[in-house]
Design an enzyme around this catalytic site. Sequence first.
Site, PDB file in Angstrom:
ATOM      1  N   HIS A 447       2.884   3.500   8.237  1.00  0.00           N
ATOM      2  CA  HIS A 447       1.560   4.100   8.068  1.00  0.00           C
ATOM      3  C   HIS A 447       0.924   4.391   9.428  1.00  0.00           C
ATOM      4  O   HIS A 447       0.289   5.438   9.612  1.00  0.00           O
ATOM      5  CB  HIS A 447       0.658   3.173   7.251  1.00  0.00           C
ATOM      6  CG  HIS A 447       0.825   3.307   5.776  1.00  0.00           C
ATOM      7  ND1 HIS A 447       1.855   2.710   5.071  1.00  0.00           N
ATOM      8  CD2 HIS A 447       0.102   3.998   4.849  1.00  0.00           C
ATOM      9  CE1 HIS A 447       1.750   3.008   3.789  1.00  0.00           C
ATOM     10  NE2 HIS A 447       0.707   3.793   3.628  1.00  0.00           N
ATOM     11  N   GLU A 448       1.088   3.474  10.363  1.00  0.00           N
ATOM     12  CA  GLU A 448       0.537   3.691  11.698  1.00  0.00           C
ATOM     13  C   GLU A 448       1.235   4.836  12.410  1.00  0.00           C
ATOM     14  O   GLU A 448       0.587   5.646  13.099  1.00  0.00           O
ATOM     15  CB  GLU A 448       0.647   2.396  12.507  1.00  0.00           C
ATOM     16  CG  GLU A 448       0.044   2.481  13.899  1.00  0.00           C
ATOM     17  CD  GLU A 448      -1.446   2.766  13.871  1.00  0.00           C
ATOM     18  OE1 GLU A 448      -1.931   3.458  14.782  1.00  0.00           O
ATOM     19  OE2 GLU A 448      -2.130   2.312  12.922  1.00  0.00           O
TER      20      GLU A 448
END
Length: 521
Positions: A447-448
């Site tokens: 996600h990052e």
Amino acid sequence: MSPEIKKSSTLRQRSLPQNAATVVDTSLSSSSSSSSSCSPENSLQSVEGFVVQKDSNRNGENSELNKESAIENDNHVRTDNESMHNGDHVGPSSISVSHGYRAAAPAHRRVKESPLSSDAIFKQSHAGLFNLCIVVLIAVNSRLIIENLMKYGLLIRAGFWFSSRSLRDWPLLMCCLTLPVFPLAAFVVERLVQHKFISESIVVLLHVIITTSEVLYPIFVILRCDSAVLSGLALMLFTSIIWLKLVSYAHTNYDLRTLAESENKGDGSLTTKLENPQNITLKNMAYFIVAPTLCYQPSYPRTAFIRKGWIIRQLIKLVIFTGLMGFIIEQYINPIVKNSQHPLKGNFLYAMERVLKLSVPTLYVWLCMFYCLFHLWLNILAELLRFGDREFYKDWWNAKTIEEYWRMWNMPVHKWMVRHVYLPCLRNGIPKSGAIMISFLVSSLFHELCIGIPCHIFKFWAFIGIMFQVPLVILTNYLQNKFQNAMVGNMIFWFFFCILGQPMCVLLYYHDIMNQKGRMK
């Protein structure tokens, strides 16, 4: 004959229960003498609480009789028979047409709960209330859209979908077009080990190099280019999908070879029916790369044919909902975000007001994104490829805990995580809680990467947001076990994930991007 009797003869015949038919016939025959003064065609007989019309249309038109009242009448035939007056002519005003029992029959026979009581509310169908909510939602939002257009006008820019800046993103496009080189390299490695040209240790090393290079290459291109956030986000999503597929391809083939060798050695403990591990072809690899799944296997369930008309309808829906997302982003989200402050700086109440105001359009965009991606696009892709297993999501909107939500909302990623992260951790002696933490850690990292890299910001807001789900999993599981109430955990999920979490992330990343651009100037 009185006019009342003649008028009442036009009443429709009541339906009779089958087990009361013989009683009615006997009563009719016994009462014929008492009604000889009336014409047989127009006479009415009140028999055991039922109104019977004796005319030539007796077996013709019958009105519908409520099932429950028919049973109740049948149970009270004897009671009504004792209290009836044979031969009396009854006027139309005293004849009950809508009910088949007398006024003395009891109307309340058993204990019943109100439909909206706590004991019966989940046993009822709420389709009508759901339709009402949809109608009210459309009406309210239509008024808000009209009010917004009257106040601000149409805010969608001419270059929303394509602008001159998009031409500067050509390095990202070239990077996206060259990513299939890495699956081709993984296929070559598997063919080499299939023919015993390289050892298993070399295979593992080569796959690690291929998968790592596949991730680092797009990251390097995005960081070196001044690209738009949307272009970088699309490239990183495509990169993540290819990486997950490559890991599954290497892990599954390795496991198939291991099981095949154990079976050849006569290990009787293996009861699993193995697919052919030698079926490594370029066609299988190409199908897997474009298939709507992240888990590799030599063969997949397939449908018989392609529904071309169905695909056209889904494409039309995809265009409509994609346009709706763009309208909400430009007309609502962008003005709110531009008129806000950094949520972690300044007045707390003002920040909460901005978050709550942003929560509704953000929620709409997220729901449209889910519908476009997981329902429309993946089903269109599956239909074109005749891919049979189309369980791309479950009823995550009914999730009682955060853990249930993560198991149901994105089934391709969930199946990959269970198959290639969670279960291998358990097989290697890692406890269940540790395996869950590792799964969330992998999800947080990606996600990052998918958000931080396109934004050129490394504040780890996405990473923190996903890892924050772990205590929420513990909390919602505790509440579910303590109260045994599905509504508590479901409300917590909606509040933290959709009402608070997503708008907060949007504001954090927007202001960090604006602050970074201000420092660069």
